[in-house]
Scaffold this motif. Structure first.
Motif, PDB file in Angstrom:
ATOM      1  N   PHE A 292      -3.188 -15.093  -0.423  1.00 31.46           N
ATOM      2  CA  PHE A 292      -3.412 -14.104   0.631  1.00 31.46           C
ATOM      3  C   PHE A 292      -2.111 -13.370   0.946  1.00 31.46           C
ATOM      4  CE2 PHE A 292      -6.990 -16.999   1.550  1.00 31.46           C
ATOM      5  CZ  PHE A 292      -8.026 -16.066   1.621  1.00 31.46           C
ATOM      6  N   PRO A 293      -2.215 -12.093   1.305  1.00 33.57           N
ATOM      7  CA  PRO A 293      -0.995 -11.319   1.608  1.00 33.57           C
ATOM      8  C   PRO A 293      -0.299 -11.826   2.864  1.00 33.57           C
ATOM      9  CG  PRO A 293      -2.960 -10.054   2.143  1.00 33.57           C
ATOM     10  CD  PRO A 293      -3.438 -11.278   1.423  1.00 33.57           C
TER      11      PRO A 293
ATOM     12  N   THR B 282       8.907  -5.408  -1.205  1.00 35.20           N
ATOM     13  CA  THR B 282       7.570  -4.816  -1.243  1.00 35.20           C
ATOM     14  C   THR B 282       7.506  -3.666  -0.253  1.00 35.20           C
ATOM     15  OG1 THR B 282       6.738  -7.062  -1.658  1.00 35.20           O
ATOM     16  CG2 THR B 282       5.107  -5.348  -1.182  1.00 35.20           C
ATOM     17  N   LEU B 283       7.064  -2.490  -0.734  1.00 34.15           N
ATOM     18  CA  LEU B 283       7.059  -1.306   0.116  1.00 34.15           C
ATOM     19  C   LEU B 283       5.828  -0.452  -0.140  1.00 34.15           C
ATOM     20  CD1 LEU B 283       8.482   0.631   2.132  1.00 34.15           C
ATOM     21  CD2 LEU B 283       9.611   1.674   0.148  1.00 34.15           C
ATOM     22  N   ASP B 284       5.065  -0.200   0.920  1.00 36.20           N
ATOM     23  CA  ASP B 284       3.974   0.772   0.865  1.00 36.20           C
ATOM     24  C   ASP B 284       4.530   2.092   1.393  1.00 36.20           C
ATOM     25  OD1 ASP B 284       1.744   2.344   1.051  1.00 36.20           O
ATOM     26  OD2 ASP B 284       0.525   0.905   2.154  1.00 36.20           O
ATOM     27  N   ALA B 285       4.903   2.984   0.479  1.00 36.46           N
ATOM     28  CA  ALA B 285       5.491   4.265   0.867  1.00 36.46           C
ATOM     29  C   ALA B 285       4.453   5.380   0.941  1.00 36.46           C
ATOM     30  CB  ALA B 285       6.589   4.651  -0.117  1.00 36.46           C
TER      31      ALA B 285
ATOM     32  N   ILE C 173       4.176   1.213  -3.629  1.00 35.22           N
ATOM     33  CA  ILE C 173       3.252   2.334  -3.760  1.00 35.22           C
ATOM     34  C   ILE C 173       4.102   3.580  -3.509  1.00 35.22           C
ATOM     35  CG2 ILE C 173       1.137   3.446  -2.973  1.00 35.22           C
ATOM     36  CD1 ILE C 173       0.193   0.802  -1.888  1.00 35.22           C
ATOM     37  N   PRO C 174       4.336   4.405  -4.512  1.00 30.34           N
ATOM     38  CA  PRO C 174       5.215   5.564  -4.325  1.00 30.34           C
ATOM     39  C   PRO C 174       4.690   6.511  -3.245  1.00 30.34           C
ATOM     40  CG  PRO C 174       4.856   5.144  -6.663  1.00 30.34           C
ATOM     41  CD  PRO C 174       3.891   4.278  -5.907  1.00 30.34           C
TER      42      PRO C 174
ATOM     43  N   ILE D 264      -0.577  -4.645  -3.556  1.00 32.63           N
ATOM     44  CA  ILE D 264       0.866  -4.888  -3.716  1.00 32.63           C
ATOM     45  C   ILE D 264       1.309  -6.092  -2.894  1.00 32.63           C
ATOM     46  CG2 ILE D 264       1.541  -2.548  -4.369  1.00 32.63           C
ATOM     47  CD1 ILE D 264       2.739  -2.275  -1.528  1.00 32.63           C
ATOM     48  N   PHE D 265       0.649  -6.315  -1.764  1.00 33.26           N
ATOM     49  CA  PHE D 265       1.027  -7.458  -0.928  1.00 33.26           C
ATOM     50  C   PHE D 265       0.442  -8.765  -1.470  1.00 33.26           C
ATOM     51  CE2 PHE D 265       1.019  -3.672   1.818  1.00 33.26           C
ATOM     52  CZ  PHE D 265       2.375  -3.649   2.126  1.00 33.26           C
TER      53      PHE D 265
END
Length: 437
Positions: free
Chosen positions: A166-167, A41-44, A7-8, A23-24
């Motif tokens: 599931f994440p 995987t990155l939540d930014a 997620i940018p 995303i997860f």
């Protein structure tokens, strides 16, 4: 193959961890189905990453595919993100998926993505695209960039719910999510000073609210995972991390009453005593259900009330919701008796409403021992294919989506929405023990 799911960076209009979960979920699905992949995987978008970090991430990894998740309020920085990708890792394939591209895929042509996902489940679409890159069949559910322009591949696959994965709680940035929930006056979803485990259980909704994007994204028929899968995931997650409450993530949690009763029975039987909350509608609540949910440690039920003004409701809400409004007092009394906090979603700016009507709605909710969570009515269906990023950013659920200077009435809406006069701080945290992290 080296894949980045991201997620940018952007400043969210509000925060709901459930909206960041895809995303997860996609990450977990890819790792299960294609274990040969290397997936980062990155939540930014939780204010824990700067653009220098993005440069370092891109230049120090040789990503074959970069997959950016989009949202209605998350495209403000997409141009910058794509520019960084093309500068730092020019050979990477660029793909986007998310809530906005599900509704308006054409909008994303302006960013020059190689593939724009718009149909089917996220997991199946991204999986199939990666298979295509590795020499497999063409993936459906995408607009694909070609030398002649974008080509529409047709509708993508919807998965059986038991195929969802599931994440992985080990890679979700809970420390940063905790901070996004610290101010209860934000009134969006999370509980301050308590760690939330989001458990996705269902997709799709048949109720038919015209302002809701769930049927477009997930279908009109609900798909719901088994109770046993949910129980296993909760127990596994609790063994890995110090979570203090659970959010069951579904468009309408009590749509399947039999499933909910089975879940409650299993949680009681297995002595899973972690408190939990959910979102549903008045139509699908009754005394038996509320009592059993309370026994299984439910502490908050959120409801899409929207308005108590009869004329406004009849003009804007499905009949199922307008008919159910008469149940508010009874449901409120049941929740009070069973020590469940009632959280009512209301919508400001529905066609035909008024400031006085909104104040009556808020007073009525407070008089019934409930709190309210407001949002500005936002017509996402008005977003068109030729809109710029600046145009789209007007649809943020916190401001009316016009460029006009506000008149006195609009300013009154904002004072009502963003002010403190009518706000009621939650007390539900009193029912959630604090763990030692």
């Amino acid at each position: 193959m080296n894949v980045l799911l991201i997620i940018p960076p952007y400043i969210p209009s509000y925060f709901n961890a459930g909206h960041h979960l895809p995303i997860f979920q996609v990450s977990a699905y890819l790792k299960k189905k294609l274990p040969e992949l290397k997936v980062t995987t990155l939540d930014a978008a939780v204010l824990n990453v700067n653009w220098k970090n993005i440069c370092e991430l891109l230049i120090n990894n040789d990503f074959d595919v970069i997959i950016a998740m989009n949202d209605f309020d998350g495209v403000d920085t997409f141009s910058r993100f794509v520019h960084y990708c093309k500068k730092m890792t020019p050979r990477s394939k660029l793909l986007t998926f998310g809530r906005l591209s599900k509704q308006n895929p054409q909008v994303f042509k302006q960013f020059d993505f190689d593939a724009i996902h718009y149909s089917g489940d996220y997991e199946s679409g991204i999986h199939d695209y990666l298979i295509e890159i590795m020499g497999g069949e063409p993936a459906k559910g995408f607009l694909i960039k070609t030398a002649q322009g974008y080509h529409d591949r047709g509708n993508g696959r919807m998965l059986d719910c038991e195929a969802w994965v599931f994440p992985d709680v080990d890679i979700i940035p809970y420390t940063h999510y905790d901070k996004m929930y610290l101010d209860d006056f934000n009134k969006f979803c999370g509980i301050p000073n308590r760690r939330e485990l989001v458990v996705p259980i269902a997709r799709g909704c048949s109720i038919g609210c015209h302002y809701c994007d769930v049927p477009i994204m997930q279908g009109k028929n609900e798909r719901r995972v088994s109770v046993s899968s949910v129980i296993d995931y909760i127990q596994d997650s609790l063994s890995k991390g110090q979570f203090e409450y659970v959010t069951f993530y579904a468009p309408t949690f009590t749509l399947n009453k039999k499933w909910v009763l089975e879940l409650c029975d299993k949680m009681i039987e297995k002595e899973i005593t972690i408190p939990w909350k959910c979102v549903t509608t008045l139509s699908f609540l009754d005394e038996k259900l509320i009592r059993r949910m309370s026994q299984a440690k439910c502490i908050r039920i959120s409801l899409g009330v929207e308005t108590i003004e009869t004329a406004v409701a009849e003009s804007n809400l499905p009949k199922m919701k307008t008919m159910a409004l008469r149940k508010i007092e009874d449901v409120s009394a049941l929740c009070r008796d069973h020590h469940i906090e009632l959280n009512c979603f209301i919508m400001m700016g529905l066609p035909g409403d008024s400031i006085d009507g909104l104040k009556r709605t808020i007073k009525y909710i407070h008089d019934n021992n409930a709190r309210y969570r407001p949002t500005i009515f936002t017509s996402y269906h008005e977003i068109t294919d030729d809109m710029t990023v600046e145009d789209i950013s007007l649809y943020n659920r916190q401001l009316f989506s016009t460029r006009d200077y506000p008149d006195a009435q609009e300013m009154e809406y904002y004072r009502l929405f963003h002010g403190y006069e009518y706000k009621k701080v939650t007390t539900v945290d009193d029912n959630i023990p604090v763990s030692t992290r």
